[in-house]
Enzyme design. Structure first.
Site, PDB file in Angstrom:
ATOM      1  N   HIS A 502       0.975  -1.741   0.335  1.00 32.96           N
ATOM      2  CA  HIS A 502       0.401  -0.110  -0.058  1.00 32.96           C
ATOM      3  C   HIS A 502       1.087   1.014   0.363  1.00 32.96           C
ATOM      4  O   HIS A 502       0.694   1.921  -0.511  1.00 32.96           O
ATOM      5  CB  HIS A 502      -0.497  -0.525   2.047  1.00 32.96           C
ATOM      6  CG  HIS A 502      -2.037   1.060   1.012  1.00 32.96           C
ATOM      7  ND1 HIS A 502      -3.198   0.994   1.149  1.00 32.96           N
ATOM      8  CD2 HIS A 502      -1.414   2.635   1.694  1.00 32.96           C
ATOM      9  CE1 HIS A 502      -3.901   2.953   1.268  1.00 32.96           C
ATOM     10  NE2 HIS A 502      -2.649   3.262   1.615  1.00 32.96           N
ATOM     11  N   GLU A 503       1.878   1.554   1.104  1.00 34.96           N
ATOM     12  CA  GLU A 503       2.411   2.736   0.686  1.00 34.96           C
ATOM     13  C   GLU A 503       3.291   2.790   0.000  1.00 34.96           C
ATOM     14  O   GLU A 503       3.770   4.077  -0.411  1.00 34.96           O
ATOM     15  CB  GLU A 503       3.252   2.791   2.429  1.00 34.96           C
ATOM     16  CG  GLU A 503       2.666   2.340   4.164  1.00 34.96           C
ATOM     17  CD  GLU A 503       1.669   3.569   3.079  1.00 34.96           C
ATOM     18  OE1 GLU A 503       1.962   4.493   3.048  1.00 34.96           O
ATOM     19  OE2 GLU A 503       0.712   3.243   4.475  1.00 34.96           O
ATOM     20  N   HIS A 506       1.235   4.852  -2.812  1.00 35.05           N
ATOM     21  CA  HIS A 506       1.920   6.191  -2.649  1.00 35.05           C
ATOM     22  C   HIS A 506       2.631   6.499  -3.042  1.00 35.05           C
ATOM     23  O   HIS A 506       3.004   7.480  -3.865  1.00 35.05           O
ATOM     24  CB  HIS A 506       1.811   6.370  -1.211  1.00 35.05           C
ATOM     25  CG  HIS A 506       0.357   6.437  -0.159  1.00 35.05           C
ATOM     26  ND1 HIS A 506      -0.723   7.381  -1.230  1.00 35.05           N
ATOM     27  CD2 HIS A 506      -0.402   5.453   0.840  1.00 35.05           C
ATOM     28  CE1 HIS A 506      -1.300   6.594  -0.368  1.00 35.05           C
ATOM     29  NE2 HIS A 506      -1.696   5.789   0.795  1.00 35.05           N
ATOM     30  N   HIS A 509       3.004   6.514  -7.518  1.00 39.83           N
ATOM     31  CA  HIS A 509       2.407   7.958  -7.279  1.00 39.83           C
ATOM     32  C   HIS A 509       3.583   9.560  -7.297  1.00 39.83           C
ATOM     33  O   HIS A 509       3.417  10.023  -8.029  1.00 39.83           O
ATOM     34  CB  HIS A 509       1.330   8.194  -6.534  1.00 39.83           C
ATOM     35  CG  HIS A 509       0.358   8.912  -6.689  1.00 39.83           C
ATOM     36  ND1 HIS A 509      -0.915   9.536  -5.539  1.00 39.83           N
ATOM     37  CD2 HIS A 509      -0.118   9.630  -8.034  1.00 39.83           C
ATOM     38  CE1 HIS A 509      -1.563   9.923  -7.213  1.00 39.83           C
ATOM     39  NE2 HIS A 509      -0.959  10.515  -8.113  1.00 39.83           N
TER      40      HIS A 509
HETATM   41 ZN   LIG Z   1      -2.330   5.386   2.105  1.00 43.71          ZN
END
Ligand SMILES: [Zn+2]
Length: 713
Positions: A502-503, A506, A509
């Site tokens: 998940h991290e 980010h 991105h």
């Molecule tokens: Zn998050």
């Protein structure tokens, strides 16, 4: 399973809040330059390290204050010069000039914000309290500057490229949201409120950090910890010793309501103690009780919204989000809440049945849920966490899982760096290379929990990408995993594995940001969009090709057996009623706190929460919200006020887009390039609702989310 974590929104801290207006007597000043006393301050110059990575070997606590003071003066002078420029306003002399301004201040602040989150100390905390209102005032100085607003309004869109047009709209909207259209008297009021809000928020965060630290539970007998592994018990003994109570055992608190250790603790009274310590951590009537601060924050936020011409804080806050209105966000929450609660009720019955079968002789309580859910999981899916964990060694998960998936999907490669200075010895660094071999970013990881670190997991930038400034992304991910005893492997749960994916979502991105202007770059997107890339990336954790590559037994070096993989997959919809209900109820609670339209609705914190939960049908006492109001840091200390629904909004986008990826071949370079092109590389430089349509070919649909959570077929 969805991870709840946040992106640290640093630019928001200093530049997107709203205020000290300028006195009319103030005239244009020269832009100051650093004098000799600042010559050894590392924030005065661009870092000489690759991509201007922070010079942690040179940065000391005492450098922040002078850097802030000088940086503020310099930025003030720059803004005044832009606002009072005798030349006619142009895009270049106004907006481009603003984008380039405040270099020293931003450089110091971005490092400071990261350190106060990841490795704070009393000096930094005191500075944070001191400067929060000053930064709020500074931001207002810009956004409530009438000349500056007039100049921006006078700039024509004609002849601008699409990103520049977007920047113009972005500034206009930010000025309006910040109150640029208000009367001089209201601007003054607003400035006062913004400074108070900033102080209160910082006070809240500092109280909560201390409350979490003080809230841990000491036990005298290892028997009370029955069910924990030998390593966990050893860690509890070390923690107690470090806290000055040698010979005892300390179970420290995590930031959520539920505590991960509850899953394994066999002793019911130990579970109850730990749960209650978590629930009541910040409502003990002592110096770390956050309730009074929260009541003040809620009242002031309402007042602010009213000055800005809105009925509620949420209405004001959601203007520039994808949802746009509190009604749209609430509609989404309601669509999810009903099936979630129904599912949680069935799960509660399964748990009660198991307790009865074992002649427990009690009704399930929240501190029992995870302990029995784990047994139900074992019974229903024959899945045992302790059987899985040996296959998830943290560095292998990172390098052969997360990095491997990024290589297959996007063509990225990673090289470990040991030469870059770090802010804590546990931090590791990598350099990131694009599919054509070009270096694109520096990536830091900080895995282990400390008292000096906020709870949870997050991503943040040390340097933001911008073609205008010639900068490339320097990114960090922080986590709160237990550090293993020396010489022991760091084994994590599948849930923790998902968090790392998940991290990294980010981070990617941020790494793929391809913008001219820093304000529109990378993860500087609306909050209800920002979790979309991170949630998409979680799916790779269970991709068969990826999983086979990283789930390797730390000791035997054998890959994870297919039968275990099947079990993990089958168990993916397990406990989703609970997990979704705790999430939606927290989101609804947040929205209720911020949709009040009169002060009389703001009753004491605990009563307010009770009423709010009942109103939405969250009546299962065994499923408390993921965060109880006193320690709901996202909304009182972070930037997620009236924004916690954003996780569900992003998840709707995620599930829908994931269906598209799956039905178009899954883990292929072609799909990766397409996702990068439409979603990951555009920052906030395009209409993001349109970007989603460009990627999937349709508007977001909630059904894939309900299906993936097992609520509909
Ligand atoms: Zn998050």
């Amino acid at each position: 399973m969805k991870k709840i974590s946040s992106v640290l929104l640093i630019s928001a801290l200093a530049f997107n809040q709203s205020c000290t207006t300028m006195k009319s007597t103030e005239t244009q000043k020269e832009i100051p330059t650093p004098d000799a006393s600042l010559s050894s301050n590392p924030f005065m110059k661009k870092s000489k390290l690759q991509y201007e990575a922070p010079e942690f070997d040179k940065i000391k606590d005492e450098h922040f204050k002078p850097a802030f003071d000088f940086g503020l003066r310099q930025h003030d002078a720059e803004i005044l010069k832009i606002a009072n420029n005798p030349e006619a306003p142009t895009f270049e002399n106004t907006l481009v000039a603003l984008e380039k301004s405040g270099e020293i201040l931003k450089r110091a602040l971005i490092v400071f914000s990261n350190l106060t989150s990841a490795n704070t100390n009393p000096t930094l905390q005191a500075l944070d309290e001191e400067y929060a209102p000053i930064f709020a005032a500074h931001s207002d100085k810009m956004y409530l500057n009438e000349n500056l607003y007039k100049r921006i309004k006078a700039i024509s869109e004609n002849g601008l490229d699409s990103e520049s047009k977007k920047l113009l709209q972005y500034y206009k909207q930010n000025f309006e949201i910040a109150g640029a259209n208000l009367s001089a008297a209201d601007k003054e009021k607003l400035k006062q409120i913004n400074q108070e809000l900033a102080s209160l928020s910082t006070q809240y965060s500092n109280k909560l950090l201390e409350a979490r630290k003080q809230g841990g539970v000491f036990f005298t007998d290892a028997k009370e910890l029955d069910g924990l592994s030998a390593d966990e018990i050893a860690a509890a003994a070390t923690d107690a010793k470090n806290a000055g109570k040698e010979g005892r055992y300390l179970l420290a608190l995590q930031n959520t309501t539920q505590q991960p250790l509850l899953q394994n603790l066999k002793n019911r009274s130990t579970r109850e103690k730990l749960f209650k310590a978590s629930w009541t951590r910040a409502e003990k009537g002592d110096a770390n009780d956050t309730r009074e601060t929260i009541e003040k924050l809620a009242k002031l936020r309402l007042k602010k919204a009213q000055i800005l011409g809105k009925k509620s804080f949420a209405e004001w806050k959601l203007q520039d989000q994808m949802a746009k209105t509190p009604e749209a966000a609430t509609k989404l929450m309601n669509q999810i809440a009903t099936p979630a609660v129904e599912t949680a009720k069935r799960e509660a019955k399964d748990i009660q049945d198991l307790i009865n079968q074992q002649n427990g002789g009690f009704e399930v309580e929240p501190w029992d849920w995870n302990f029995y859910a784990e047994q139900v999981r074992k019974a229903k899916f024959d899945l045992d966490e302790s059987e899985i964990k040996p296959y998830f060694e943290i560095t292998t998960v990172l390098e052969k899982g997360v990095f491997f998936a990024a290589e297959k999907f996007y063509g990225l490669t990673f090289k470990k760096r040991t030469d870059l200075p770090v802010y804590h010895p546990d931090v590791v660094t990598y350099e990131v290379f694009d599919h054509d071999g070009k270096s694109i970013a520096i990536y830091y990881l900080d895995f282990y929990t400390r008292d000096s670190k906020n709870g949870g997991a997050w991503m943040s930038n040390f340097v933001e990408q911008s073609y205008l400034l010639g900068t490339k992304p320097v990114i960090v991910n922080c986590y709160n995993y237990q550090k293993p005893a020396p010489g022991k492997p760091s084994l994590i749960s599948f849930d923790d594995v998902s968090t790392i994916f998940h991290e990294f979502g980010h981070s990617i991105h941020g790494m793929f940001a391809s913008q001219k202007y820093p304000s529109l770059s990378g993860t500087n997107v609306p909050r209800d969009f920002v979790e979309f890339p991170s949630q998409i990336n979680e799916h790779w954790a269970l991709d068969p090709v990826v999983l086979k590559n990283y789930a390797i037994h730390y000791d035997t070096k054998q890959p994870i057996p297919q039968i275990l993989v099947d079990k993990i997959k089958k168990a993916a919809t397990f406990n989703q009623g609970y997990m979704t209900t705790e999430l939606v109820s927290a989101a609804a609670l947040d929205m209720d706190w911020h949709t009040v339209t009169s002060e009389s609705e703001l009753i004491p914190v605990l009563d307010f929460e009770k009423q709010s939960l009942a109103k939405h049908g969250f009546t299962l006492s065994t499923v408390p919200p993921r965060y109880h109001t006193p320690y709901f840091a996202h909304i009182w200390g972070g930037g997620y006020s009236a924004g916690y629904y954003a996780y569900l909004w992003s998840e709707t986008l995620d599930n829908d887009a994931w269906e598209w990826i799956k039905s178009n071949g899954g883990l292929t370079r072609e799909n990766g390039d397409r996702f990068r092109k439409y979603i990951l590389s555009v920052g906030n430089s395009v209409d993001l609702n349109q970007a989603f349509r460009d990627f999937t070919g349709h508007d977001p649909d909630i059904k894939p989310l309900l299906r993936n959570r097992g609520f509909i077929k």
